[in-house]
Design a protein around this motif. Structure first.
Motif, PDB file in Angstrom:
ATOM      1  N   ILE A  33      56.651  -2.862  14.497  1.00 59.99           N
ATOM      2  CA  ILE A  33      55.932  -1.513  14.324  1.00 59.99           C
ATOM      3  C   ILE A  33      56.183  -0.546  15.401  1.00 59.99           C
ATOM      4  O   ILE A  33      55.490  -0.836  16.458  1.00 59.99           O
ATOM      5  CB  ILE A  33      54.604  -1.706  13.769  1.00 59.99           C
ATOM      6  N   SER A  34      56.605   0.466  15.055  1.00 66.59           N
ATOM      7  CA  SER A  34      56.755   1.540  16.434  1.00 66.59           C
ATOM      8  C   SER A  34      55.549   2.428  16.604  1.00 66.59           C
ATOM      9  O   SER A  34      55.014   3.106  15.671  1.00 66.59           O
ATOM     10  CB  SER A  34      57.991   2.388  16.051  1.00 66.59           C
ATOM     11  N   VAL A  35      54.709   2.240  17.845  1.00 63.67           N
ATOM     12  CA  VAL A  35      54.087   3.115  18.247  1.00 63.67           C
ATOM     13  C   VAL A  35      54.113   3.417  19.558  1.00 63.67           C
ATOM     14  O   VAL A  35      53.880   3.015  20.657  1.00 63.67           O
ATOM     15  CB  VAL A  35      52.784   2.299  18.163  1.00 63.67           C
ATOM     16  N   VAL A  83      47.870   4.703  20.568  1.00 67.79           N
ATOM     17  CA  VAL A  83      47.586   3.398  20.420  1.00 67.79           C
ATOM     18  C   VAL A  83      46.159   3.300  19.560  1.00 67.79           C
ATOM     19  O   VAL A  83      46.043   2.157  18.477  1.00 67.79           O
ATOM     20  CB  VAL A  83      47.094   2.457  21.953  1.00 67.79           C
ATOM     21  N   VAL A  84      44.998   3.672  19.904  1.00 68.68           N
ATOM     22  CA  VAL A  84      43.940   3.855  19.107  1.00 68.68           C
ATOM     23  C   VAL A  84      44.087   4.078  17.775  1.00 68.68           C
ATOM     24  O   VAL A  84      43.523   3.386  16.832  1.00 68.68           O
ATOM     25  CB  VAL A  84      42.648   4.557  19.870  1.00 68.68           C
ATOM     26  N   ASP A  85      44.671   5.228  17.395  1.00 65.03           N
ATOM     27  CA  ASP A  85      44.918   5.631  15.897  1.00 65.03           C
ATOM     28  C   ASP A  85      45.622   4.518  15.117  1.00 65.03           C
ATOM     29  O   ASP A  85      45.385   4.463  13.985  1.00 65.03           O
ATOM     30  CB  ASP A  85      45.590   6.955  16.153  1.00 65.03           C
ATOM     31  N   ASN A  86      46.422   3.828  15.643  1.00 62.04           N
ATOM     32  CA  ASN A  86      47.058   2.930  14.963  1.00 62.04           C
ATOM     33  C   ASN A  86      46.667   1.469  14.881  1.00 62.04           C
ATOM     34  O   ASN A  86      46.904   0.359  14.480  1.00 62.04           O
ATOM     35  CB  ASN A  86      48.457   2.640  15.598  1.00 62.04           C
ATOM     36  N   ALA A  87      45.418   1.217  15.700  1.00 69.30           N
ATOM     37  CA  ALA A  87      44.569  -0.158  15.918  1.00 69.30           C
ATOM     38  C   ALA A  87      44.367  -0.644  14.639  1.00 69.30           C
ATOM     39  O   ALA A  87      44.446  -2.049  14.446  1.00 69.30           O
ATOM     40  CB  ALA A  87      43.689  -0.099  16.841  1.00 69.30           C
TER      41      ALA A  87
END
Length: 158
Positions: free
Chosen positions: A78-80, A94-98
Motif C-alpha cells: 500500500i503506497s503511503v 501517515v496518520v490519515d492512512n493509519a
C-alpha cells in the motif's frame, strides 16, 4: 540625564540580544529516536513471506515517494508516499492512512527507501495511532537494496 537613559536602553537591548542568542532552540524530537523495540525483517525472510503467505495474512506499507514507488515496490504493498516522514505534512499523511492498519493482529511490514529513519518514524506514528507495536516490522535495507528486483513475483514495476 538623556544620555544616561539612552545608554541604559542600549545596554538593556544588548543584554536581551545576548540572552536570546544563548537560549537553546527547542528542536522537535526525531521520532526515529523513539524508545521502541524496532523489529526488523531480513530480505530473505520477507521473500519467504511473499512467496508462501496469503496476502490477506499481512500488510505492507511502502512510504517511498510516488515516483520511486512507480519504479518498483513489493507486491500487494500500500503506497503511503510519506518519506522521509519528517514534516507535519508527511506525518499527517501517515496518520490519515493509519485506520487501514489498526484492525487485526497480522504483521505489518514497512518499506522505505533505505530501511531506516523513515520506517522508524512511520512505525512511531502508527503506534501513536493505536497500532500494536508487536505487529510492526521494518524491511531491512529498504527498497533501494531489495535483492530480488529481477523477479517479477517479488518486485512490481509500473
Amino acid at each position: 540625564m538623556k544620555r544616561m537613559s539612552g545608554l541604559l536602553v542600549i545596554v538593556l537591548a544588548m543584554f536581551a540580544v545576548v540572552l536570546t542568542g544563548c537560549q537553546k532552540n527547542e528542536a522537535k524530537e526525531d521520532r526515529a529516536e523513539a524508545d521502541i523495540d524496532w523489529q526488523m525483517i531480513a530480505p530473505e525472510k520477507m521473500k519467504t513471506v511473499l512467496e508462501n503467505d496469503d496476502p490477506a495474512d499481512y500488510q505492507i506499507i511502502d512510504i517511498q515517494p510516488e515516483a520511486d514507488y512507480a519504479k518498483g515496490h513489493l507486491p500487494n504493498s500500500i503506497s503511503v508516499p510519506a518519506y522521509p516522514v519528517d514534516t507535519e505534512k508527511l506525518e499527517k499523511l501517515v496518520v490519515d492512512n493509519a485506520d487501514q492498519f489498526k484492525e487485526g493482529d497480522n504483521p505489518i511490514y514497512v518499506v522505505c527507501p533505505g530501511g531506516g529513519g523513515g520506517a522508524k518514524r512511520t512505525i512511531s506514528l502508527l503506534i501513536d495511532e493505536g497500532v500494536d507495536e508487536s505487529r510492526l516490522f521494518i524491511v531491512e535495507n529498504g527498497a533501494k537494496k531489495w535483492p530480488y528486483k529481477d523477479d517479477q513475483k517479488l518486485w512490481v514495476t509500473e
